[in-house]
Design a protein around this motif. Sequence first.
Motif, PDB file in Angstrom:
ATOM      1  N   SER A   3       0.809  -1.305  -0.106  1.00  0.00           N
ATOM      2  CA  SER A   3       0.001  -0.130   0.103  1.00  0.00           C
ATOM      3  C   SER A   3       0.862   1.316   0.016  1.00  0.00           C
ATOM      4  O   SER A   3       1.885   1.219   0.251  1.00  0.00           O
ATOM      5  CB  SER A   3      -0.888   0.133   1.289  1.00  0.00           C
ATOM      6  OG  SER A   3      -2.023  -1.250   1.252  1.00  0.00           O
ATOM      7  N   CYS A   4       0.420   2.412  -0.578  1.00  0.00           N
ATOM      8  CA  CYS A   4       0.922   3.621  -0.493  1.00  0.00           C
ATOM      9  C   CYS A   4       0.062   4.224   0.979  1.00  0.00           C
ATOM     10  O   CYS A   4      -1.045   3.992   1.024  1.00  0.00           O
ATOM     11  CB  CYS A   4       0.349   4.537  -1.732  1.00  0.00           C
ATOM     12  SG  CYS A   4       1.027   4.062  -3.118  1.00  0.00           S
ATOM     13  N   ARG A  42       5.871   5.122  -0.408  1.00  0.00           N
ATOM     14  CA  ARG A  42       5.423   4.270  -1.322  1.00  0.00           C
ATOM     15  C   ARG A  42       5.864   2.766  -0.689  1.00  0.00           C
ATOM     16  O   ARG A  42       6.701   2.902   0.145  1.00  0.00           O
ATOM     17  CB  ARG A  42       6.275   4.261  -2.736  1.00  0.00           C
ATOM     18  CG  ARG A  42       6.025   5.859  -3.337  1.00  0.00           C
ATOM     19  CD  ARG A  42       6.617   5.787  -4.821  1.00  0.00           C
ATOM     20  NE  ARG A  42       6.480   6.877  -5.446  1.00  0.00           N
ATOM     21  CZ  ARG A  42       7.537   7.726  -5.387  1.00  0.00           C
ATOM     22  NH1 ARG A  42       8.501   7.552  -4.828  1.00  0.00           N
ATOM     23  NH2 ARG A  42       7.219   8.885  -6.107  1.00  0.00           N
ATOM     24  N   PRO A  43       5.330   1.703  -1.335  1.00  0.00           N
ATOM     25  CA  PRO A  43       5.706   0.521  -0.622  1.00  0.00           C
ATOM     26  C   PRO A  43       7.376   0.112  -0.413  1.00  0.00           C
ATOM     27  O   PRO A  43       7.640  -0.511   0.324  1.00  0.00           O
ATOM     28  CB  PRO A  43       5.165  -0.533  -1.613  1.00  0.00           C
ATOM     29  CG  PRO A  43       3.942   0.210  -2.109  1.00  0.00           C
ATOM     30  CD  PRO A  43       4.481   1.553  -2.005  1.00  0.00           C
ATOM     31  N   ALA A  80      -3.922   8.521   4.993  1.00  0.00           N
ATOM     32  CA  ALA A  80      -4.864   7.684   4.279  1.00  0.00           C
ATOM     33  C   ALA A  80      -3.780   6.800   3.580  1.00  0.00           C
ATOM     34  O   ALA A  80      -2.767   6.602   3.421  1.00  0.00           O
ATOM     35  CB  ALA A  80      -5.514   8.528   2.948  1.00  0.00           C
ATOM     36  N   SER A  81      -4.600   5.523   3.063  1.00  0.00           N
ATOM     37  CA  SER A  81      -3.865   4.484   2.171  1.00  0.00           C
ATOM     38  C   SER A  81      -4.669   3.940   1.154  1.00  0.00           C
ATOM     39  O   SER A  81      -5.943   4.361   0.966  1.00  0.00           O
ATOM     40  CB  SER A  81      -3.710   3.372   3.337  1.00  0.00           C
ATOM     41  OG  SER A  81      -5.021   2.732   3.610  1.00  0.00           O
ATOM     42  N   GLY A  82      -3.791   3.441   0.231  1.00  0.00           N
ATOM     43  CA  GLY A  82      -4.599   3.160  -0.981  1.00  0.00           C
ATOM     44  C   GLY A  82      -3.422   2.094  -1.534  1.00  0.00           C
ATOM     45  O   GLY A  82      -2.317   2.046  -1.302  1.00  0.00           O
ATOM     46  N   ASP A  83      -3.836   1.446  -2.736  1.00  0.00           N
ATOM     47  CA  ASP A  83      -3.123   0.427  -3.434  1.00  0.00           C
ATOM     48  C   ASP A  83      -2.062   0.952  -4.233  1.00  0.00           C
ATOM     49  O   ASP A  83      -2.398   2.093  -4.842  1.00  0.00           O
ATOM     50  CB  ASP A  83      -4.213  -0.340  -4.214  1.00  0.00           C
ATOM     51  CG  ASP A  83      -5.017  -1.203  -3.364  1.00  0.00           C
ATOM     52  OD1 ASP A  83      -6.168  -1.702  -3.879  1.00  0.00           O
ATOM     53  OD2 ASP A  83      -4.666  -1.528  -2.308  1.00  0.00           O
ATOM     54  N   ALA A  84      -0.871   0.440  -4.306  1.00  0.00           N
ATOM     55  CA  ALA A  84       0.128   0.961  -5.363  1.00  0.00           C
ATOM     56  C   ALA A  84       0.051   0.232  -6.384  1.00  0.00           C
ATOM     57  O   ALA A  84      -0.483  -0.802  -6.527  1.00  0.00           O
ATOM     58  CB  ALA A  84       1.498   0.783  -4.586  1.00  0.00           C
ATOM     59  N   VAL A  85       0.545   0.946  -7.349  1.00  0.00           N
ATOM     60  CA  VAL A  85       0.449   0.413  -8.988  1.00  0.00           C
ATOM     61  C   VAL A  85       1.914   0.248  -9.278  1.00  0.00           C
ATOM     62  O   VAL A  85       2.596   1.314  -9.305  1.00  0.00           O
ATOM     63  CB  VAL A  85      -0.210   1.150  -9.828  1.00  0.00           C
ATOM     64  CG1 VAL A  85      -0.120   0.489 -11.124  1.00  0.00           C
ATOM     65  CG2 VAL A  85      -2.002   1.316  -9.549  1.00  0.00           C
ATOM     66  N   TYR A 107       6.715   2.501  -8.201  1.00  0.00           N
ATOM     67  CA  TYR A 107       5.397   2.315  -7.576  1.00  0.00           C
ATOM     68  C   TYR A 107       4.629   3.800  -7.766  1.00  0.00           C
ATOM     69  O   TYR A 107       5.367   4.871  -7.622  1.00  0.00           O
ATOM     70  CB  TYR A 107       5.796   2.117  -6.066  1.00  0.00           C
ATOM     71  CG  TYR A 107       5.879   0.924  -5.666  1.00  0.00           C
ATOM     72  CD1 TYR A 107       7.118   0.411  -5.668  1.00  0.00           C
ATOM     73  CD2 TYR A 107       4.778  -0.235  -5.886  1.00  0.00           C
ATOM     74  CE1 TYR A 107       7.542  -0.881  -5.144  1.00  0.00           C
ATOM     75  CE2 TYR A 107       5.205  -1.417  -5.545  1.00  0.00           C
ATOM     76  CZ  TYR A 107       6.474  -1.837  -5.147  1.00  0.00           C
ATOM     77  OH  TYR A 107       6.674  -3.143  -4.671  1.00  0.00           O
ATOM     78  N   TYR A 108       3.366   3.571  -8.216  1.00  0.00           N
ATOM     79  CA  TYR A 108       2.749   4.884  -8.496  1.00  0.00           C
ATOM     80  C   TYR A 108       1.559   4.847  -7.075  1.00  0.00           C
ATOM     81  O   TYR A 108       1.201   3.631  -6.872  1.00  0.00           O
ATOM     82  CB  TYR A 108       1.906   4.725  -9.730  1.00  0.00           C
ATOM     83  CG  TYR A 108       2.867   5.008 -10.647  1.00  0.00           C
ATOM     84  CD1 TYR A 108       3.250   3.907 -11.423  1.00  0.00           C
ATOM     85  CD2 TYR A 108       3.294   6.344 -11.340  1.00  0.00           C
ATOM     86  CE1 TYR A 108       4.416   3.980 -12.568  1.00  0.00           C
ATOM     87  CE2 TYR A 108       4.114   6.223 -12.517  1.00  0.00           C
ATOM     88  CZ  TYR A 108       4.241   5.457 -12.977  1.00  0.00           C
ATOM     89  OH  TYR A 108       5.523   5.723 -14.162  1.00  0.00           O
ATOM     90  N   CYS A 109       1.072   5.647  -6.691  1.00  0.00           N
ATOM     91  CA  CYS A 109      -0.049   6.083  -5.876  1.00  0.00           C
ATOM     92  C   CYS A 109      -1.167   6.804  -6.379  1.00  0.00           C
ATOM     93  O   CYS A 109      -1.447   7.831  -5.982  1.00  0.00           O
ATOM     94  CB  CYS A 109       0.616   6.659  -4.463  1.00  0.00           C
ATOM     95  SG  CYS A 109       1.821   5.598  -3.845  1.00  0.00           S
ATOM     96  N   PRO A 110      -1.964   6.163  -7.209  1.00  0.00           N
ATOM     97  CA  PRO A 110      -2.970   6.975  -7.823  1.00  0.00           C
ATOM     98  C   PRO A 110      -4.175   7.376  -7.178  1.00  0.00           C
ATOM     99  O   PRO A 110      -4.901   8.441  -7.309  1.00  0.00           O
ATOM    100  CB  PRO A 110      -3.442   5.912  -9.040  1.00  0.00           C
ATOM    101  CG  PRO A 110      -3.182   4.569  -8.579  1.00  0.00           C
ATOM    102  CD  PRO A 110      -1.904   4.773  -7.682  1.00  0.00           C
ATOM    103  N   THR A 111      -4.469   6.593  -6.072  1.00  0.00           N
ATOM    104  CA  THR A 111      -5.847   6.793  -5.236  1.00  0.00           C
ATOM    105  C   THR A 111      -5.565   6.278  -3.690  1.00  0.00           C
ATOM    106  O   THR A 111      -4.733   5.488  -3.764  1.00  0.00           O
ATOM    107  CB  THR A 111      -6.966   5.887  -5.885  1.00  0.00           C
ATOM    108  OG1 THR A 111      -6.451   4.543  -5.645  1.00  0.00           O
ATOM    109  CG2 THR A 111      -7.206   6.283  -7.278  1.00  0.00           C
ATOM    110  N   PHE A 112      -6.345   7.043  -3.029  1.00  0.00           N
ATOM    111  CA  PHE A 112      -6.308   6.778  -1.475  1.00  0.00           C
ATOM    112  C   PHE A 112      -7.585   6.233  -1.122  1.00  0.00           C
ATOM    113  O   PHE A 112      -8.547   7.178  -1.224  1.00  0.00           O
ATOM    114  CB  PHE A 112      -5.733   7.931  -0.816  1.00  0.00           C
ATOM    115  CG  PHE A 112      -4.263   8.071  -1.079  1.00  0.00           C
ATOM    116  CD1 PHE A 112      -3.683   8.879  -1.800  1.00  0.00           C
ATOM    117  CD2 PHE A 112      -3.389   7.647  -0.046  1.00  0.00           C
ATOM    118  CE1 PHE A 112      -2.425   9.069  -2.027  1.00  0.00           C
ATOM    119  CE2 PHE A 112      -2.103   7.771  -0.178  1.00  0.00           C
ATOM    120  CZ  PHE A 112      -1.562   8.491  -1.146  1.00  0.00           C
TER     121      PHE A 112
END
Length: 125
Positions: free
Chosen positions: A32-33, A52-53, A96-101, A107-112
């Motif tokens: 996660s980001c 980032r992760p 906040a946390s969100g899935d990394a891509v 690693y990208y953090c597009p959404t939380f």
Amino acid sequence: QVQLVESGGGSVQSGGSLRLSCAASGYTDSRSCMGWFRQAPGKERELLSTIRPDGTTIYAHSVQGRFTIFQDNAKITLYLQMNSLKPEDTAMYYCASGDAVYSANYYYCPTFTYWGQGTQVTVSS
């Protein structure tokens, strides 16, 4: 479901420091980001910093060199060390946390997706 709970906010004079904490519980993914945001009354929410992760970090220009984001080794608690605070830092702060891509070795953090309830920071001049 991930639960995030912030703490550490308060009132401080200009030039002072605070450390915010964000405790994560429920299902947590090491990929996660994690990020810190803030929102002042009448202003848009601002992304301050992301981790980032792989542990790399990014900062908004407004806090670069003054704020530091970091996690404990288990990635259960997220921190934001805030130094040289200014009155314009006054806001509600959220983690906040969100899935990394992961793509092209980056690693990208597009959404939380998950958000804490916020903790108030007030800086007086």
